[in-house]
Design a protein around this motif. Structure first.
Motif, PDB file in Angstrom:
ATOM      1  N   LEU A 175      -6.306   9.075   4.179  1.00 53.56           N
ATOM      2  CA  LEU A 175      -6.571   7.668   3.876  1.00 53.56           C
ATOM      3  C   LEU A 175      -5.449   6.774   4.400  1.00 53.56           C
ATOM      4  CD1 LEU A 175      -8.245   5.490   2.481  1.00 53.56           C
ATOM      5  CD2 LEU A 175      -7.019   6.012   0.352  1.00 53.56           C
ATOM      6  N   ALA A 176      -4.212   7.242   4.271  1.00 54.85           N
ATOM      7  CA  ALA A 176      -3.078   6.461   4.771  1.00 54.85           C
ATOM      8  C   ALA A 176      -3.156   6.292   6.281  1.00 54.85           C
ATOM      9  CB  ALA A 176      -1.767   7.137   4.371  1.00 54.85           C
ATOM     10  N   LEU A 177      -3.521   7.369   6.979  1.00 57.59           N
ATOM     11  CA  LEU A 177      -3.639   7.283   8.436  1.00 57.59           C
ATOM     12  C   LEU A 177      -4.766   6.346   8.851  1.00 57.59           C
ATOM     13  CD1 LEU A 177      -3.094  11.040   9.407  1.00 57.59           C
ATOM     14  CD2 LEU A 177      -1.465   9.149   9.589  1.00 57.59           C
ATOM     15  N   LEU A 178      -5.875   6.379   8.127  1.00 57.43           N
ATOM     16  CA  LEU A 178      -6.992   5.486   8.443  1.00 57.43           C
ATOM     17  C   LEU A 178      -6.613   4.025   8.215  1.00 57.43           C
ATOM     18  CD1 LEU A 178     -10.017   7.490   6.961  1.00 57.43           C
ATOM     19  CD2 LEU A 178      -9.454   7.125   9.373  1.00 57.43           C
ATOM     20  N   LEU A 179      -5.901   3.749   7.125  1.00 53.49           N
ATOM     21  CA  LEU A 179      -5.463   2.378   6.856  1.00 53.49           C
ATOM     22  C   LEU A 179      -4.505   1.881   7.930  1.00 53.49           C
ATOM     23  CD1 LEU A 179      -4.915   2.296   2.980  1.00 53.49           C
ATOM     24  CD2 LEU A 179      -6.547   0.947   4.302  1.00 53.49           C
ATOM     25  N   ALA A 180      -3.576   2.742   8.345  1.00 55.37           N
ATOM     26  CA  ALA A 180      -2.630   2.351   9.385  1.00 55.37           C
ATOM     27  C   ALA A 180      -3.347   2.077  10.703  1.00 55.37           C
ATOM     28  CB  ALA A 180      -1.573   3.439   9.567  1.00 55.37           C
ATOM     29  N   ILE A 184       0.536   5.204   0.124  1.00 59.57           N
ATOM     30  CA  ILE A 184      -0.438   6.288  -0.071  1.00 59.57           C
ATOM     31  C   ILE A 184       0.033   7.558   0.627  1.00 59.57           C
ATOM     32  CG2 ILE A 184      -2.810   7.002   0.407  1.00 59.57           C
ATOM     33  CD1 ILE A 184      -3.657   4.109   0.118  1.00 59.57           C
ATOM     34  N   PHE A 185       0.648   7.399   1.802  1.00 63.08           N
ATOM     35  CA  PHE A 185       1.150   8.561   2.531  1.00 63.08           C
ATOM     36  C   PHE A 185       2.231   9.289   1.734  1.00 63.08           C
ATOM     37  CE2 PHE A 185       3.963  10.619   5.597  1.00 63.08           C
ATOM     38  CZ  PHE A 185       3.062  11.362   6.345  1.00 63.08           C
ATOM     39  N   VAL A 186       3.122   8.523   1.123  1.00 66.67           N
ATOM     40  CA  VAL A 186       4.184   9.131   0.308  1.00 66.67           C
ATOM     41  C   VAL A 186       3.594   9.873  -0.880  1.00 66.67           C
ATOM     42  CG1 VAL A 186       6.158   8.620  -1.169  1.00 66.67           C
ATOM     43  CG2 VAL A 186       5.933   7.482   1.040  1.00 66.67           C
ATOM     44  N   VAL A 187       2.592   9.263  -1.532  1.00 66.33           N
ATOM     45  CA  VAL A 187       1.945   9.924  -2.672  1.00 66.33           C
ATOM     46  C   VAL A 187       1.280  11.222  -2.241  1.00 66.33           C
ATOM     47  CG1 VAL A 187       0.102   9.706  -4.379  1.00 66.33           C
ATOM     48  CG2 VAL A 187       1.632   7.779  -3.943  1.00 66.33           C
ATOM     49  N   LEU A 208      -1.307  -4.101   4.919  1.00 70.05           N
ATOM     50  CA  LEU A 208      -1.972  -2.803   5.013  1.00 70.05           C
ATOM     51  C   LEU A 208      -0.988  -1.695   5.376  1.00 70.05           C
ATOM     52  CD1 LEU A 208      -5.324  -3.736   6.792  1.00 70.05           C
ATOM     53  CD2 LEU A 208      -4.972  -3.102   4.406  1.00 70.05           C
ATOM     54  N   TYR A 209       0.012  -2.033   6.189  1.00 66.47           N
ATOM     55  CA  TYR A 209       1.001  -1.013   6.545  1.00 66.47           C
ATOM     56  C   TYR A 209       1.782  -0.553   5.311  1.00 66.47           C
ATOM     57  CZ  TYR A 209       0.320  -1.672  11.569  1.00 66.47           C
ATOM     58  OH  TYR A 209      -0.206  -1.705  12.829  1.00 66.47           O
TER      59      TYR A 209
END
Length: 232
Positions: free
Chosen positions: A49-54, A15-18, A8-9
């Motif tokens: 979304l990236a922050l939520l996944l992390a 996703i964060f980079v995108v 997940l990380y």
């Protein structure tokens, strides 16, 4: 070569980079006279979304029970239980192991127990041999808990309260495959070795040793009594 599975990380980082790249396109769109809000919305959504996944990955890692991690390796759990049994039988000792593959096909297992000096050097050596025999017998009774390729090292010596260096009295080893055939302390008969450290008596204060002033007083008294004794 074994491939590493993406977690997940990794997904959150991608996703964060995108999302950041989409944000960077907003000024370019403004320069061309195009609307910026799609870039802001999609870029912001990707970052969120990236922050939520992390955060979810971190929460899941913390909620995983420690017991579940240990149960993934049944051999590790079995050895931990065996070590606890050994410490129960020998409170002044312990048992640990280290994976020595590929040097040999198994673990190097250290089993040791400490003891205090008993009487003098000779009686201490006899007590150490008896303790070593007890350790060897205990391991032999639990031979089924070790892997065929393991090698066991048995150590009997003094605790640090006796002296800081040269505390080992006996250091022996044998392959686990010969443990069930071990007779007494005949390690060589099963492919192992028996070794007594030469320096173990050095610096030990024996419980039965007389203080120097007591020996001098006894010698003086003996000389005095002899000088006044009648001739034979």
């Amino acid at each position: 070569m074994k491939k590493r599975r993406l977690g997940l990380y990794d997904l959150a980082a991608s996703i964060f980079v995108v999302g950041c790249l989409i944000f960077l396109l907003a000024p370019e769109a403004s320069h061309r006279g195009e609307a910026q809000w799609p870039f802001v919305v999609f870029g912001g959504g990707a970052v969120l979304l990236a922050l939520l996944l992390a955060a979810f990955a971190m929460l899941r890692r913390r909620l995983l029970p420690a017991v579940g991690k240990k149960s993934a390796d049944p051999c590790a759990v079995d050895f931990e239980n065996l070590s606890e049994e050994f410490r129960t039988r020998f409170p002044d000792g312990g048992m640990e192991r280290c994976d020595f593959r590929p040097h040999f096909d198994g673990f190097a297992v250290n089993a040791w127990s400490a003891m205090l000096p008993v009487g003098n050097e000779q009686t201490t050596r006899e007590a150490a041999l008896a303790l070593l025999n007890e350790v060897a017998a205990w391991l032999r009774d639990h031979s089924g808990a070790f892997q065929v390729g393991d090698r066991l090292q048995l150590i009997v010596g003094f605790p640090e309260s006796v002296k800081h260096a040269g505390r080992q009295i006996f250091k022996c080893w044998l392959p686990a495959s010969g443990l069930d055939r071990l007779q007494g302390l005949d390690f060589a008969a099963v492919g192992g070795a028996f070794h007594e450290l030469e320096s173990w008596p050095v610096g030990v204060v024996w419980p039965n040793a007389e203080p120097a002033h007591a020996r001098e007083a006894a010698a003086t008294l003996g000389m005095s009594s002899q000088s006044h004794a009648p001739p034979a």
